[in-house]
Scaffold this motif. Sequence first.
Motif, PDB file in Angstrom:
ATOM      1  N   GLN A  99     -30.150 -14.018  12.615  1.00 38.56           N
ATOM      2  CA  GLN A  99     -31.100 -12.934  12.936  1.00 38.56           C
ATOM      3  C   GLN A  99     -30.599 -12.151  14.151  1.00 38.56           C
ATOM      4  N   SER A 100     -29.265 -12.102  14.298  1.00 37.44           N
ATOM      5  CA  SER A 100     -28.664 -11.468  15.484  1.00 37.44           C
ATOM      6  C   SER A 100     -27.881 -10.231  15.048  1.00 37.44           C
ATOM      7  N   PRO A 101     -28.538  -9.059  15.013  1.00 33.32           N
ATOM      8  CA  PRO A 101     -27.902  -7.856  14.446  1.00 33.32           C
ATOM      9  C   PRO A 101     -26.618  -7.430  15.159  1.00 33.32           C
ATOM     10  N   GLU A 145     -20.658 -17.672  41.839  1.00 27.92           N
ATOM     11  CA  GLU A 145     -21.939 -17.788  42.551  1.00 27.92           C
ATOM     12  C   GLU A 145     -22.974 -18.534  41.707  1.00 27.92           C
ATOM     13  N   GLU A 146     -22.883 -18.386  40.379  1.00 27.17           N
ATOM     14  CA  GLU A 146     -23.860 -19.062  39.511  1.00 27.17           C
ATOM     15  C   GLU A 146     -23.762 -20.578  39.669  1.00 27.17           C
ATOM     16  N   SER A 147     -22.546 -21.115  39.905  1.00 26.56           N
ATOM     17  CA  SER A 147     -22.472 -22.588  39.974  1.00 26.56           C
ATOM     18  C   SER A 147     -23.204 -23.068  41.226  1.00 26.56           C
ATOM     19  N   ASP A 199     -27.790 -12.905  45.978  1.00 22.85           N
ATOM     20  CA  ASP A 199     -26.677 -12.926  45.003  1.00 22.85           C
ATOM     21  C   ASP A 199     -27.087 -12.220  43.716  1.00 22.85           C
ATOM     22  N   GLU A 200     -28.315 -12.515  43.249  1.00 23.10           N
ATOM     23  CA  GLU A 200     -28.760 -11.920  41.969  1.00 23.10           C
ATOM     24  C   GLU A 200     -28.787 -10.395  42.085  1.00 23.10           C
ATOM     25  N   GLY A 201     -29.261  -9.912  43.234  1.00 27.43           N
ATOM     26  CA  GLY A 201     -29.275  -8.458  43.455  1.00 27.43           C
ATOM     27  C   GLY A 201     -27.864  -7.899  43.394  1.00 27.43           C
ATOM     28  N   ILE A 258     -16.438  -8.831  22.279  1.00 26.89           N
ATOM     29  CA  ILE A 258     -17.373  -8.667  23.416  1.00 26.89           C
ATOM     30  C   ILE A 258     -18.022 -10.027  23.610  1.00 26.89           C
ATOM     31  N   LYS A 259     -18.424 -10.609  22.524  1.00 30.33           N
ATOM     32  CA  LYS A 259     -19.028 -11.946  22.500  1.00 30.33           C
ATOM     33  C   LYS A 259     -17.947 -12.898  22.002  1.00 30.33           C
ATOM     34  N   ARG A 260     -17.732 -14.024  22.760  1.00 29.42           N
ATOM     35  CA  ARG A 260     -16.660 -14.936  22.351  1.00 29.42           C
ATOM     36  C   ARG A 260     -17.191 -16.149  21.582  1.00 29.42           C
ATOM     37  N   ALA A 266     -35.266  -0.260  27.651  1.00 27.85           N
ATOM     38  CA  ALA A 266     -34.183  -1.250  27.805  1.00 27.85           C
ATOM     39  C   ALA A 266     -34.805  -2.611  28.084  1.00 27.85           C
ATOM     40  N   LYS A 267     -34.130  -3.636  27.641  1.00 23.40           N
ATOM     41  CA  LYS A 267     -34.656  -5.005  27.778  1.00 23.40           C
ATOM     42  C   LYS A 267     -34.121  -5.677  29.041  1.00 23.40           C
ATOM     43  N   TYR A 268     -34.767  -6.761  29.404  1.00 21.41           N
ATOM     44  CA  TYR A 268     -34.196  -7.710  30.366  1.00 21.41           C
ATOM     45  C   TYR A 268     -34.505  -9.091  29.811  1.00 21.41           C
ATOM     46  N   SER A 269     -33.815 -10.124  30.298  1.00 23.92           N
ATOM     47  CA  SER A 269     -33.901 -11.429  29.669  1.00 23.92           C
ATOM     48  C   SER A 269     -35.340 -11.946  29.617  1.00 23.92           C
ATOM     49  N   THR A 270     -35.731 -12.416  28.450  1.00 23.27           N
ATOM     50  CA  THR A 270     -37.096 -12.917  28.223  1.00 23.27           C
ATOM     51  C   THR A 270     -37.515 -13.942  29.285  1.00 23.27           C
ATOM     52  N   ILE A 271     -36.539 -14.693  29.756  1.00 23.74           N
ATOM     53  CA  ILE A 271     -36.834 -15.837  30.641  1.00 23.74           C
ATOM     54  C   ILE A 271     -37.590 -15.409  31.884  1.00 23.74           C
TER      55      ILE A 271
HETATM   56  N1  3HC Z   1     -34.113 -11.557  26.258  1.00 27.19           N
HETATM   57  C1  3HC Z   1     -34.340 -10.265  25.902  1.00 27.19           C
HETATM   58  N2  3HC Z   1     -33.757  -9.670  24.827  1.00 27.19           N
HETATM   59  C2  3HC Z   1     -32.917 -10.442  24.104  1.00 27.19           C
HETATM   60  C3  3HC Z   1     -32.631 -11.773  24.417  1.00 27.19           C
HETATM   61  C4  3HC Z   1     -33.280 -12.335  25.550  1.00 27.19           C
HETATM   62  N3  3HC Z   1     -33.090 -13.601  25.913  1.00 27.19           N
HETATM   63  N4  3HC Z   1     -31.744 -12.255  23.508  1.00 27.19           N
HETATM   64  C5  3HC Z   1     -31.501 -11.250  22.646  1.00 27.19           C
HETATM   65  N5  3HC Z   1     -32.209 -10.162  23.005  1.00 27.19           N
HETATM   66  C6  3HC Z   1     -32.237  -8.865  22.312  1.00 27.19           C
HETATM   67  C7  3HC Z   1     -30.867  -8.219  22.313  1.00 27.19           C
HETATM   68  O1  3HC Z   1     -30.676  -7.457  23.501  1.00 27.19           O
HETATM   69  C8  3HC Z   1     -30.955  -7.362  21.048  1.00 27.19           C
HETATM   70  O2  3HC Z   1     -31.720  -6.194  21.323  1.00 27.19           O
HETATM   71  P1  3HC Z   1     -30.980  -4.770  21.579  1.00 27.19           P
HETATM   72  O3  3HC Z   1     -30.076  -4.551  20.406  1.00 27.19           O
HETATM   73  O4  3HC Z   1     -32.107  -3.782  21.706  1.00 27.19           O
HETATM   74  O5  3HC Z   1     -30.211  -4.943  22.869  1.00 27.19           O
HETATM   75  C9  3HC Z   1     -31.813  -8.220  20.106  1.00 27.19           C
HETATM   76  O6  3HC Z   1     -32.550  -9.111  20.933  1.00 27.19           O
HETATM   77  C10 3HC Z   1     -31.004  -8.984  19.087  1.00 27.19           C
HETATM   78  O7  3HC Z   1     -30.176  -9.914  19.769  1.00 27.19           O
HETATM   79  P2  3HC Z   1     -28.609 -10.004  19.461  1.00 27.19           P
HETATM   80  O8  3HC Z   1     -28.245 -11.452  19.452  1.00 27.19           O
HETATM   81  O9  3HC Z   1     -28.276  -9.175  18.255  1.00 27.19           O
HETATM   82  O10 3HC Z   1     -28.037  -9.263  20.754  1.00 27.19           O
HETATM   83  P3  3HC Z   1     -26.667  -9.569  21.531  1.00 27.19           P
HETATM   84  O11 3HC Z   1     -25.532  -9.699  20.583  1.00 27.19           O
HETATM   85  O12 3HC Z   1     -26.604  -8.563  22.600  1.00 27.19           O
HETATM   86  O13 3HC Z   1     -26.894 -11.044  22.179  1.00 27.19           O
HETATM   87  C11 3HC Z   1     -27.260 -11.837  24.451  1.00 27.19           C
HETATM   88  C12 3HC Z   1     -27.906 -11.243  23.183  1.00 27.19           C
HETATM   89  C13 3HC Z   1     -26.683 -13.210  24.118  1.00 27.19           C
HETATM   90  C14 3HC Z   1     -28.326 -11.942  25.566  1.00 27.19           C
HETATM   91  C15 3HC Z   1     -26.121 -10.904  24.904  1.00 27.19           C
HETATM   92  O14 3HC Z   1     -26.643  -9.599  25.033  1.00 27.19           O
HETATM   93  C16 3HC Z   1     -25.488 -11.307  26.215  1.00 27.19           C
HETATM   94  O15 3HC Z   1     -24.687 -12.222  26.254  1.00 27.19           O
HETATM   95  N6  3HC Z   1     -25.829 -10.579  27.300  1.00 27.19           N
HETATM   96  C17 3HC Z   1     -25.168 -10.799  28.577  1.00 27.19           C
HETATM   97  C18 3HC Z   1     -25.741 -11.987  29.298  1.00 27.19           C
HETATM   98  C19 3HC Z   1     -27.180 -11.755  29.701  1.00 27.19           C
HETATM   99  O16 3HC Z   1     -27.738 -10.703  29.594  1.00 27.19           O
HETATM  100  N7  3HC Z   1     -27.812 -12.808  30.188  1.00 27.19           N
HETATM  101  C20 3HC Z   1     -29.222 -12.666  30.553  1.00 27.19           C
HETATM  102  C21 3HC Z   1     -29.515 -13.535  31.653  1.00 27.19           C
HETATM  103  S1  3HC Z   1     -28.877 -12.949  33.186  1.00 27.19           S
HETATM  104  C22 3HC Z   1     -29.358 -14.222  34.152  1.00 27.19           C
HETATM  105  O17 3HC Z   1     -29.728 -15.205  33.636  1.00 27.19           O
HETATM  106  C23 3HC Z   1     -29.324 -14.103  35.627  1.00 27.19           C
HETATM  107  C24 3HC Z   1     -29.004 -15.436  36.222  1.00 27.19           C
HETATM  108  O18 3HC Z   1     -28.264 -15.213  37.387  1.00 27.19           O
HETATM  109  C25 3HC Z   1     -30.282 -16.157  36.554  1.00 27.19           C
END
Ligand code: 3HC
Length: 311
Positions: A203-205, A156-158, A73-75, A215-217, A104-109
């Motif tokens: 601290q969220s630019p 699918e996430e649920s 599913d994740e793929g 885009i963000k609600r 480009a970033k991916y989620s820190t987790i």
């Molecule tokens: N990991 C990595 N980078 C992160 C982050 C995180 N957890 N949270 C924030 N950042 C980055 C942002 O990307 C931004 O950097 P950038 O301008 O170079 O992109 C910077 O830190 C500042 O953060 P902001 O709050 O200003 O950035 P956003 O307004 O984009 O908010 C966000 C961050 C809430 C993650 C938003 O981008 C978002 O909602 N993204 C969509 C959801 C998403 O990506 N979820 C990630 C998990 S997907 C997942 O979990 C899979 C699941 O099936 C297991």
Amino acid sequence: EPADLVAAFEARVAADEFIEPKDWMPEAYRRTLIRQISQHAHSEIVGMLPEGNWITRAPSLRRKAILLAKVQDEGGHGLYLYSAAETLGASRAEMIDALHAGKAKYSTIFNYPTPTWADIGAIGWLVDGAAIMNQVPLQRTSYGPYARAMVRVCKEESFHQRQGYEIMMTLAAGTSAQRRMAQDALDRWWWPALMMFGPPDDQSPNSEQSMRWRIKRDTNDELRQKFVDATVPQAELLGLTIPDPDLRWNEARGGYDFGAIEWEEFFAVVRGEGPCARERIEARRKAWEDGAWVREAADAYEMKRRQRLAA
Ligand code: 3HC
């Protein structure tokens, strides 16, 4: 950009209309969506790695089948989101290159290791739980293809979250060694899950523009708070302790107060200094190189098909 076009665009967004690929949109709207959607897609694809690590080690055939379905599913979510980003003019190869080049970033987790089976439970319960908190509102994000992709993803996430919680219930109701394993996983995944929601609002630019253009609600801190309030009772039901001595119910606020997040750790992981950062990107680079022959074969096939049609 022409002020009347920007004003008309902002009026449509304020009226909760969906913006579609062929509609006029400010360049900054397009750019920030490619940024967010491509990084969302990268998160899904990289997220397959820590879980994939346990497919061959799952404790039963049932758990193996469920985990296999989740990772697939994740793929699918990743490919869905890359396609949504492509409707904005981004190219798949450019997005993948940006990930591999660390641009480009991916989620820190997904930078944290998964040393025990309980990590698979904690990821489903907490990481997919946090992803649901973040993705449900994105079903109403102003960009049409992204919102529609989220409807399918959230369904699918649920399943992902429920199967994770069921693993934690099984361990928490098991032997003392299993209970300890479940508590150890909660201890290691709790704070990184809170960091998933992004930096504090001050601290969220990107937030101000992303909220204005719908885009963000909800803000990062609002969703983080909702996640804590929903998850603490689930931990209590498991008989597990959340690793936060400052966590306590605040009747006046109708929510939980919780301790300070280690933002230094968060920003270090965002910078690519996470425990598994190098391993994750190496694995993605290798998968991309190993799959090159498939892409070349598909391109060759497509070229022959077009030549046949043109003949
Ligand atoms: N990991 C990595 N980078 C992160 C982050 C995180 N957890 N949270 C924030 N950042 C980055 C942002 O990307 C931004 O950097 P950038 O301008 O170079 O992109 C910077 O830190 C500042 O953060 P902001 O709050 O200003 O950035 P956003 O307004 O984009 O908010 C966000 C961050 C809430 C993650 C938003 O981008 C978002 O909602 N993204 C969509 C959801 C998403 O990506 N979820 C990630 C998990 S997907 C997942 O979990 C899979 C699941 O099936 C297991």
